[in-house]
Scaffold this motif. Structure first.
Motif, PDB file in Angstrom:
ATOM      1  N   PRO A 163     -16.727 -11.632   3.869  1.00 19.48           N
ATOM      2  CA  PRO A 163     -16.738 -12.984   4.418  1.00 19.48           C
ATOM      3  C   PRO A 163     -15.350 -13.578   4.446  1.00 19.48           C
ATOM      4  CG  PRO A 163     -17.529 -13.018   2.152  1.00 19.48           C
ATOM      5  CD  PRO A 163     -17.338 -11.585   2.500  1.00 19.48           C
ATOM      6  N   ALA A 164     -15.107 -14.341   5.472  1.00 14.55           N
ATOM      7  CA  ALA A 164     -13.841 -15.062   5.552  1.00 14.55           C
ATOM      8  C   ALA A 164     -14.085 -16.508   5.171  1.00 14.55           C
ATOM      9  CB  ALA A 164     -13.287 -14.986   6.980  1.00 14.55           C
ATOM     10  N   ALA A 165     -13.209 -17.052   4.371  1.00 16.62           N
ATOM     11  CA  ALA A 165     -13.434 -18.393   3.825  1.00 16.62           C
ATOM     12  C   ALA A 165     -13.408 -19.467   4.894  1.00 16.62           C
ATOM     13  CB  ALA A 165     -12.372 -18.697   2.765  1.00 16.62           C
ATOM     14  N   SER A 166     -12.782 -19.155   6.031  1.00 12.67           N
ATOM     15  CA  SER A 166     -12.644 -20.193   7.052  1.00 12.67           C
ATOM     16  C   SER A 166     -13.645 -20.047   8.175  1.00 12.67           C
ATOM     17  CB  SER A 166     -11.229 -20.145   7.633  1.00 12.67           C
ATOM     18  OG  SER A 166     -10.991 -18.886   8.217  1.00 12.67           O
ATOM     19  N   GLY A 167     -14.777 -19.439   7.937  1.00 13.66           N
ATOM     20  CA  GLY A 167     -15.743 -19.383   9.032  1.00 13.66           C
ATOM     21  C   GLY A 167     -16.680 -18.228   8.980  1.00 13.66           C
ATOM     22  N   GLY A 168     -16.925 -17.634   7.841  1.00 11.21           N
ATOM     23  CA  GLY A 168     -17.916 -16.579   7.748  1.00 11.21           C
ATOM     24  C   GLY A 168     -17.349 -15.227   8.040  1.00 11.21           C
ATOM     25  N   PHE A 184      -0.064 -13.355  -2.096  1.00 16.15           N
ATOM     26  CA  PHE A 184       0.257 -13.735  -3.468  1.00 16.15           C
ATOM     27  C   PHE A 184       1.407 -14.728  -3.518  1.00 16.15           C
ATOM     28  CE2 PHE A 184      -1.681  -9.472  -4.594  1.00 16.15           C
ATOM     29  CZ  PHE A 184      -2.870 -10.041  -5.014  1.00 16.15           C
ATOM     30  N   GLY A 185       2.324 -14.603  -2.547  1.00 12.50           N
ATOM     31  CA  GLY A 185       3.406 -15.580  -2.477  1.00 12.50           C
ATOM     32  C   GLY A 185       2.884 -16.962  -2.119  1.00 12.50           C
ATOM     33  N   ALA A 186       1.909 -17.000  -1.196  1.00  9.07           N
ATOM     34  CA  ALA A 186       1.344 -18.287  -0.790  1.00  9.07           C
ATOM     35  C   ALA A 186       0.509 -18.907  -1.907  1.00  9.07           C
ATOM     36  CB  ALA A 186       0.483 -18.096   0.461  1.00  9.07           C
ATOM     37  N   VAL A 187      -0.233 -18.073  -2.634  1.00 10.29           N
ATOM     38  CA  VAL A 187      -1.069 -18.571  -3.722  1.00 10.29           C
ATOM     39  C   VAL A 187      -0.234 -19.184  -4.835  1.00 10.29           C
ATOM     40  CG1 VAL A 187      -2.623 -17.835  -5.584  1.00 10.29           C
ATOM     41  CG2 VAL A 187      -3.017 -17.039  -3.246  1.00 10.29           C
ATOM     42  N   SER A 188       0.947 -18.617  -5.062  1.00  5.17           N
ATOM     43  CA  SER A 188       1.787 -19.101  -6.159  1.00  5.17           C
ATOM     44  C   SER A 188       2.540 -20.385  -5.816  1.00  5.17           C
ATOM     45  CB  SER A 188       2.792 -18.017  -6.560  1.00  5.17           C
ATOM     46  OG  SER A 188       3.674 -17.720  -5.480  1.00  5.17           O
ATOM     47  N   ALA A 189       2.402 -20.862  -4.575  1.00  4.29           N
ATOM     48  CA  ALA A 189       3.108 -22.092  -4.183  1.00  4.29           C
ATOM     49  C   ALA A 189       2.567 -23.278  -4.980  1.00  4.29           C
ATOM     50  CB  ALA A 189       2.932 -22.332  -2.685  1.00  4.29           C
ATOM     51  N   SER A 193      -4.615 -26.889  -4.677  1.00  7.21           N
ATOM     52  CA  SER A 193      -5.815 -27.049  -5.498  1.00  7.21           C
ATOM     53  C   SER A 193      -6.440 -25.681  -5.744  1.00  7.21           C
ATOM     54  CB  SER A 193      -6.814 -27.959  -4.784  1.00  7.21           C
ATOM     55  OG  SER A 193      -7.289 -27.337  -3.595  1.00  7.21           O
ATOM     56  N   ALA A 194      -7.373 -25.633  -6.667  1.00 14.61           N
ATOM     57  CA  ALA A 194      -8.049 -24.363  -6.968  1.00 14.61           C
ATOM     58  C   ALA A 194      -8.814 -23.853  -5.754  1.00 14.61           C
ATOM     59  CB  ALA A 194      -9.004 -24.563  -8.149  1.00 14.61           C
ATOM     60  N   ALA A 195      -9.414 -24.776  -4.985  1.00 15.94           N
ATOM     61  CA  ALA A 195     -10.163 -24.376  -3.792  1.00 15.94           C
ATOM     62  C   ALA A 195      -9.243 -23.784  -2.735  1.00 15.94           C
ATOM     63  CB  ALA A 195     -10.918 -25.579  -3.230  1.00 15.94           C
ATOM     64  N   ASP A 196      -8.048 -24.399  -2.587  1.00 10.62           N
ATOM     65  CA  ASP A 196      -7.088 -23.881  -1.610  1.00 10.62           C
ATOM     66  C   ASP A 196      -6.593 -22.499  -2.014  1.00 10.62           C
ATOM     67  OD1 ASP A 196      -7.272 -26.070   0.034  1.00 10.62           O
ATOM     68  OD2 ASP A 196      -5.589 -27.132  -0.918  1.00 10.62           O
ATOM     69  N   ARG A 197      -6.307 -22.320  -3.291  1.00 13.31           N
ATOM     70  CA  ARG A 197      -5.847 -21.010  -3.762  1.00 13.31           C
ATOM     71  C   ARG A 197      -6.921 -19.943  -3.521  1.00 13.31           C
ATOM     72  NH1 ARG A 197      -1.242 -21.704  -6.898  1.00 13.31           N
ATOM     73  NH2 ARG A 197      -0.905 -23.833  -7.646  1.00 13.31           N
ATOM     74  N   GLN A 198      -8.158 -20.315  -3.798  1.00 13.63           N
ATOM     75  CA  GLN A 198      -9.244 -19.359  -3.602  1.00 13.63           C
ATOM     76  C   GLN A 198      -9.394 -18.989  -2.121  1.00 13.63           C
ATOM     77  OE1 GLN A 198     -13.032 -20.741  -4.972  1.00 13.63           O
ATOM     78  NE2 GLN A 198     -14.042 -18.772  -4.681  1.00 13.63           N
ATOM     79  N   ARG A 199      -9.270 -19.984  -1.255  1.00 12.92           N
ATOM     80  CA  ARG A 199      -9.389 -19.738   0.185  1.00 12.92           C
ATOM     81  C   ARG A 199      -8.261 -18.839   0.690  1.00 12.92           C
ATOM     82  NH1 ARG A 199      -6.776 -21.898   4.126  1.00 12.92           N
ATOM     83  NH2 ARG A 199      -5.983 -23.605   2.824  1.00 12.92           N
ATOM     84  N   ILE A 200      -7.034 -19.158   0.276  1.00 12.28           N
ATOM     85  CA  ILE A 200      -5.879 -18.359   0.701  1.00 12.28           C
ATOM     86  C   ILE A 200      -6.001 -16.925   0.196  1.00 12.28           C
ATOM     87  CG2 ILE A 200      -3.390 -18.063   0.445  1.00 12.28           C
ATOM     88  CD1 ILE A 200      -3.167 -21.134   0.320  1.00 12.28           C
TER      89      ILE A 200
END
Length: 234
Positions: free
Chosen positions: A14-19, A158-163, A167-174
Motif C-alpha cells: 500500500p502507498a500512504a498517499s492513495g492506496g 532516510f535523508g528525508a525522514v531525518s529532516a 510529525s510522526a505521521a509525516d515520517r511514517q508516510r515518507i
C-alpha cells in the motif's frame, strides 16, 4: 512475467498517499521516475527482441526438412535436378536455400558441393543465434538499474525522514512511500531479468535444434548428391 510480478507487488504494498495497486506505482513513478523509466525502456526492448526472435524462428524455420528432403530425393534420383532447384525457389526459407546451394553444384564434384553448402551454412547459422545472447546483458542491466534505484531511493528516503520538524505521521508516510518506491524498482528489475532468462533458455534451445536440423540436412543432401554422381549412381 515482470508485469505479473509488478502487479503482485502493487497489490501487496500500500502507498500512504492513495492506496495500493497501479496508483502506488504511479505515485512512486512521479516521485522519482529515473530508474523506473530506464527499466520500462529496457522492458520494451526485451519484449521487442523476444517477439522478433520468436517470429523469426517460427516463421523462417517452419519447413519440415525431412519431408522436403524426401521430395528432393525423388527428383534427384529421377535426374530432375532443375525441378529440384525450382522446388527450392518456392520460398525464402533457410532450409531451402541450403539445399539449393548443394543442388546448383551437383555436377561439379564432392568438393564443390561441400564448399558451396558450407559457405551457405556460414551465412545461415549466425542468423539463428542473432541477438539471443543480448538477453543476458539486458537481464544484468535491468537487475543493476533496479538495485541502483532501490539503494538511492532508500538513501533519499532516510535523508528525508531525518529532516527536523516532521510529525510522526509525516515520517511514517515518507518512510512508507520511500520503501514502496524502492521495492517497485527491485521488483521491476528482477521481473525483467527473470523474463530475459526464461526467454533466453527457450530461444537458445530452439536455435540449437534449428542448427542441428541444418547440419542434418546438409549431410543428407551431400550424401545424396555424391552418391548420385558416382558411376552407377542408384
Amino acid at each position: 512475467m515482470f508485469v505479473a510480478l509488478l502487479s503482485s507487488l502493487e497489490g501487496a504494498a500500500p502507498a500512504a498517499s492513495g492506496g495500493g495497486g497501479a496508483g502506488g506505482f504511479m505515485e512512486a513513478f512521479k516521485e522519482n521516475p529515473t530508474f523506473l523509466a530506464i527499466n520500462l525502456v529496457v522492458s520494451a526492448i526485451v519484449i521487442a527482441l523476444i517477439v522478433e526472435r520468436a517470429s523469426f524462428q517460427l516463421g523462417k524455420y517452419r519447413v519440415n526438412s525431412k519431408e522436403f528432403f524426401a521430395q528432393i530425393k525423388k527428383l534427384v534420383t529421377a535426374g530432375n535436378i532443375d525441378r529440384a532447384i525450382k522446388l527450392c525457389d518456392a520460398g525464402d526459407y533457410p532450409t531451402l536455400q541450403l539445399v539449393k546451394a548443394g543442388l546448383t553444384h551437383a555436377n561439379k564434384g564432392p568438393d564443390e558441393i561441400d564448399a558451396a553448402m558450407s559457405e551457405k551454412m556460414g551465412e545461415l547459422k549466425p542468423a539463428v543465434e542473432k541477438r539471443i545472447g543480448s538477453l543476458w546483458s539486458l537481464a544484468n542491466i535491468a537487475t543493476l538499474v533496479g538495485l541502483l534505484g532501490t539503494v538511492l531511493g532508500l538513501i533519499h528516503t532516510f535523508g528525508a525522514v531525518s529532516a527536523p520538524g516532521l510529525s510522526a505521521a509525516d515520517r511514517q508516510r515518507i518512510l512508507a512511500n520511500g520503501i514502496a518506491e524502492a521495492m517497485y524498482n527491485t521488483a521491476l528489475g528482477l521481473g525483467i531479468a527473470v523474463t530475459c532468462m526464461i526467454a533466453h533458455l527457450i530461444l537458445h534451445q530452439r536455435s540449437k535444434t534449428i542448427q542441428h536440423d541444418l547440419d542434418a540436412t546438409q549431410e543428407r543432401v551431400f550424401n545424396l548428391l555424391t552418391i548420385q554422381t558416382r558411376p552407377g549412381g542408384y
